[in-house]
Scaffold this motif. Structure first.
Motif, PDB file in Angstrom:
ATOM      1  N   GLY A   1       0.861  -1.142   0.204  1.00 27.17           N
ATOM      2  CA  GLY A   1       0.092   0.046  -0.181  1.00 27.17           C
ATOM      3  C   GLY A   1       0.842   1.275  -0.096  1.00 27.17           C
ATOM      4  O   GLY A   1       2.019   1.326  -0.330  1.00 27.17           O
ATOM      5  N   ALA A   2       0.263   2.276   0.473  1.00 26.63           N
ATOM      6  CA  ALA A   2       0.898   3.676   0.676  1.00 26.63           C
ATOM      7  C   ALA A   2       2.286   3.556   1.364  1.00 26.63           C
ATOM      8  O   ALA A   2       2.405   2.876   2.025  1.00 26.63           O
ATOM      9  CB  ALA A   2       0.078   4.760   0.967  1.00 26.63           C
ATOM     10  N   THR A   3       3.167   4.186   0.472  1.00 25.09           N
ATOM     11  CA  THR A   3       4.605   4.393   1.330  1.00 25.09           C
ATOM     12  C   THR A   3       5.225   5.490   1.221  1.00 25.09           C
ATOM     13  O   THR A   3       4.793   6.575   0.386  1.00 25.09           O
ATOM     14  CB  THR A   3       5.441   3.325   0.872  1.00 25.09           C
ATOM     15  OG1 THR A   3       5.585   3.680  -0.686  1.00 25.09           O
ATOM     16  CG2 THR A   3       5.406   1.799   1.203  1.00 25.09           C
ATOM     17  N   TYR A   4       6.147   6.165   2.509  1.00 21.08           N
ATOM     18  CA  TYR A   4       7.125   7.132   2.361  1.00 21.08           C
ATOM     19  C   TYR A   4       8.341   6.485   2.009  1.00 21.08           C
ATOM     20  O   TYR A   4       8.756   5.707   2.675  1.00 21.08           O
ATOM     21  CB  TYR A   4       7.113   7.759   3.660  1.00 21.08           C
ATOM     22  CG  TYR A   4       6.491   9.179   3.687  1.00 21.08           C
ATOM     23  CD1 TYR A   4       6.719  10.271   2.851  1.00 21.08           C
ATOM     24  CD2 TYR A   4       5.846   9.482   4.887  1.00 21.08           C
ATOM     25  CE1 TYR A   4       6.134  11.679   2.877  1.00 21.08           C
ATOM     26  CE2 TYR A   4       5.188  11.076   5.123  1.00 21.08           C
ATOM     27  CZ  TYR A   4       5.390  11.726   3.974  1.00 21.08           C
ATOM     28  OH  TYR A   4       4.931  12.880   4.296  1.00 21.08           O
ATOM     29  N   THR A   5       9.350   7.229   1.201  1.00 22.33           N
ATOM     30  CA  THR A   5      10.561   6.922   0.854  1.00 22.33           C
ATOM     31  C   THR A   5      11.365   8.144   1.319  1.00 22.33           C
ATOM     32  O   THR A   5      11.187   9.235   0.756  1.00 22.33           O
ATOM     33  CB  THR A   5      10.757   6.452  -0.694  1.00 22.33           C
ATOM     34  OG1 THR A   5      10.089   5.424  -0.917  1.00 22.33           O
ATOM     35  CG2 THR A   5      11.918   6.351  -0.872  1.00 22.33           C
TER      36      THR A   5
ATOM     37  N   GLY B   1      12.642  12.829  -0.867  1.00 20.64           N
ATOM     38  CA  GLY B   1      12.117  11.451  -1.128  1.00 20.64           C
ATOM     39  C   GLY B   1      10.787  11.738  -1.951  1.00 20.64           C
ATOM     40  O   GLY B   1      10.399  12.498  -2.325  1.00 20.64           O
ATOM     41  N   GLY B   2       9.800  10.800  -1.494  1.00 21.87           N
ATOM     42  CA  GLY B   2       8.574  10.804  -2.106  1.00 21.87           C
ATOM     43  C   GLY B   2       7.448   9.733  -1.402  1.00 21.87           C
ATOM     44  O   GLY B   2       7.680   9.205  -0.887  1.00 21.87           O
ATOM     45  N   TYR B   3       6.187  10.279  -1.698  1.00 23.77           N
ATOM     46  CA  TYR B   3       4.843   9.394  -1.115  1.00 23.77           C
ATOM     47  C   TYR B   3       4.269   9.017  -2.272  1.00 23.77           C
ATOM     48  O   TYR B   3       4.030   9.493  -3.254  1.00 23.77           O
ATOM     49  CB  TYR B   3       4.111  10.467  -0.471  1.00 23.77           C
ATOM     50  CG  TYR B   3       2.888   9.869  -0.018  1.00 23.77           C
ATOM     51  CD1 TYR B   3       2.804   8.694   1.018  1.00 23.77           C
ATOM     52  CD2 TYR B   3       1.893  10.203  -0.592  1.00 23.77           C
ATOM     53  CE1 TYR B   3       1.776   8.351   1.597  1.00 23.77           C
ATOM     54  CE2 TYR B   3       0.417   9.535  -0.467  1.00 23.77           C
ATOM     55  CZ  TYR B   3       0.505   8.655   0.858  1.00 23.77           C
ATOM     56  OH  TYR B   3      -0.763   8.217   1.509  1.00 23.77           O
TER      57      TYR B   3
ATOM     58  N   VAL C   1      -2.361  10.272  -8.421  1.00 23.63           N
ATOM     59  CA  VAL C   1      -3.228  11.137  -7.739  1.00 23.63           C
ATOM     60  C   VAL C   1      -3.060  10.782  -6.007  1.00 23.63           C
ATOM     61  O   VAL C   1      -2.830   9.751  -5.778  1.00 23.63           O
ATOM     62  CB  VAL C   1      -4.725  10.439  -7.812  1.00 23.63           C
ATOM     63  CG1 VAL C   1      -5.751  11.158  -7.105  1.00 23.63           C
ATOM     64  CG2 VAL C   1      -5.109  10.591  -9.252  1.00 23.63           C
ATOM     65  N   GLY C   2      -2.611  11.982  -5.530  1.00 20.54           N
ATOM     66  CA  GLY C   2      -2.309  11.948  -4.259  1.00 20.54           C
ATOM     67  C   GLY C   2      -0.721  11.807  -3.941  1.00 20.54           C
ATOM     68  O   GLY C   2      -0.362  11.781  -2.933  1.00 20.54           O
TER      69      GLY C   2
ATOM     70  N   THR D   1       0.461  15.163 -13.131  1.00 22.92           N
ATOM     71  CA  THR D   1       0.202  14.282 -14.197  1.00 22.92           C
ATOM     72  C   THR D   1      -0.174  13.021 -13.765  1.00 22.92           C
ATOM     73  O   THR D   1       0.666  11.974 -13.441  1.00 22.92           O
ATOM     74  CB  THR D   1       1.359  14.295 -15.131  1.00 22.92           C
ATOM     75  OG1 THR D   1       2.531  13.791 -14.283  1.00 22.92           O
ATOM     76  CG2 THR D   1       1.772  15.237 -15.825  1.00 22.92           C
ATOM     77  N   PRO D   2      -1.655  12.725 -13.540  1.00 24.41           N
ATOM     78  CA  PRO D   2      -2.239  11.553 -12.883  1.00 24.41           C
ATOM     79  C   PRO D   2      -1.714  10.273 -13.408  1.00 24.41           C
ATOM     80  O   PRO D   2      -1.549   9.220 -12.696  1.00 24.41           O
ATOM     81  CB  PRO D   2      -3.947  11.740 -13.158  1.00 24.41           C
ATOM     82  CG  PRO D   2      -3.932  13.141 -13.446  1.00 24.41           C
ATOM     83  CD  PRO D   2      -2.705  13.589 -13.946  1.00 24.41           C
TER      84      PRO D   2
END
Length: 291
Positions: free
Chosen positions: A170-174, A184-186, A203-204, A227-228
C-alpha cells in the motif's frame, strides 16, 4: 539562536535566577522550579534559563512567553516527569496531539515529539531532526501511522530486497539521504516488481525536500503530482522511483539520478531537480503508511 528577549551578558547573572519561576504564557500563569526548566539544556527553556544572559521580567516578576498557554501544562509536566499523560479517549491522530506536537516543536523537545507518536520512531535518518519528523506527519491525512519496512544499511543496498520487503504494502513514504540532502516521495499505491516498467497512478502522490545542498531550494518543500498517469515508476531492476526521471534510484549501485521535474510542482514553481543530477544514496528508508 532562538528568539528570546535576551539582553547583553553580565557577570554574576547565573546567581540572580530565582529557584521558583513564574511563567506568563500568553496570559496564563504557571509556577515551577528552576531545576525543572533546566532539565534539558538543549531545549527552549534550557537556553532561556541557562543563566548565561539576563532576562527581562514583567512588573510582577514573571517571565513572559508569547505563546498560547492552552496546552502548556502538558509541556511543564513532561519536563517534570519525562512522561506525557493524555486523556484515555485521545488517540495519536487527535487534534489535541497535533496541537501539543506543535508546542513541543516550538519548545525544542524532540523527546516529547517522539512520545506523542509512534510514526517514524524507527527512522535513523530522522533521529535528530524533529522538525522534519513533524513536517512529514503534517503532509499525511489525520490518523495515518508510519512503520519501517526497509532500511538500506540494515537490509542491504539491493533493488531485489527493496521489492521483497515493500511490494504490495500500500501507500509508502521513501526517505533518501545523500550527503547534506534529504528528500524523497510519497507513493499512495503499492510498489510492484514489473519486468518492463510502468507508472502507477499519481493521484495523491508527492515529492519533498527536507534538507538540500542546492541553493535553488528552500526546504521543507512539497511537490504535488500534476500528471495523474505518472506517479511512482515500478521496475524490478530499480528501487523506488517517481515520474519520468524525476527521481530514479538504483540501490545495487548505491546511486540515483534526478532530472528537471516534469510530473510534480509546488505553488511557487519547481527547481530544476530535487538533488544533484547524479547522487549517492548514503541511506534510504521506506515506511508503510496505513490508517
Amino acid at each position: 539562536e532562538i528568539g528570546l528577549p535576551f539582553m547583553s551578558r553580565k557577570e554574576g547573572d547565573e546567581a540572580k535566577l530565582p529557584r521558583c519561576i513564574t511563567l506568563n504564557v500568553g496570559g496564563q500563569r504557571f509556577c515551577t522550579s528552576l531545576q525543572t526548566l533546566q532539565v534539558d539544556p538543549s531545549s527552549f527553556f534550557g537556553a532561556m534559563f541557562s543563566g548565561r544572559v539576563p532576562l527581562e521580567t514583567s512588573d510582577d516578576g514573571s517571565y513572559f512567553i508569547d505563546r498560547d498557554g492552552t496546552h502548556f501544562r502538558y509541556i511543564l509536566n513532561y519536563l517534570r516527569t519525562g512522561k506525557i499523560i493524555l486523556p484515555r479517549d485521545i488517540t495519536e491522530d487527535d487534534v489535541l496531539v497535533r496541537e501539543i506536537s506543535e508546542e513541543a516543536e516550538y519548545y525544542q523537545l524532540p523527546g516529547l515529539l517522539r512520545a506523542l507518536s509512534s510514526s517514524f520512531m524507527e527512522s535513523s535518518i530522522l533521529e535528530h531532526l524533529s522538525s522534519c519528523y513533524t513536517t512529514l506527519l503534517k503532509w499525511l491525512p489525520l490518523g495515518t501511522h508510519c512503520h519501517l519496512l526497509y532500511r538500506a544499511s540494515r537490509d542491504g543496498f539491493s533493488n531485489r530486497k527493496f521489492h521483497e520487503l515493500c511490494d504490495g504494502k500500500g501507500a509508502t513514504y521513501t526517505l533518501i539521504r545523500s550527503g547534506v540532502s534529504l528528500f524523497g516521495g510519497y507513493n499512495p499505491c503499492s510498489w510492484k516488481s514489473e519486468r518492463v516498467g510502468g507508472h502507477s497512478s499519481g493521484v495523491g502522490a508527492f515529492l519533498f525536500v527536507l534538507a538540500s545542498g542546492l541553493n535553488s531550494l528552500a526546504p521543507p518543500s512539497k511537490f504535488n503530482n500534476i500528471t495523474p498517469n505518472y506517479g511512482a515508476f515500478n521496475l524490478a531492476n530499480y528501487g523506488p522511483s517517481f515520474g519520468e526521471n524525476d527521481i530514479f534510484v538504483n540501490l545495487d549501485e548505491h546511486s540515483g539520478h534526478t532530472d528537471r521535474l516534469q510530473n510534480f510542482r509546488n505553488e511557487s514553481g519547481s527547481p530544476d531537480r530535487l538533488a544533484g543530477q547524479l547522487f549517492k544514496v548514503d541511506e534510504m528508508e521506506v515506511f508503510e503508511c496505513c490508517r
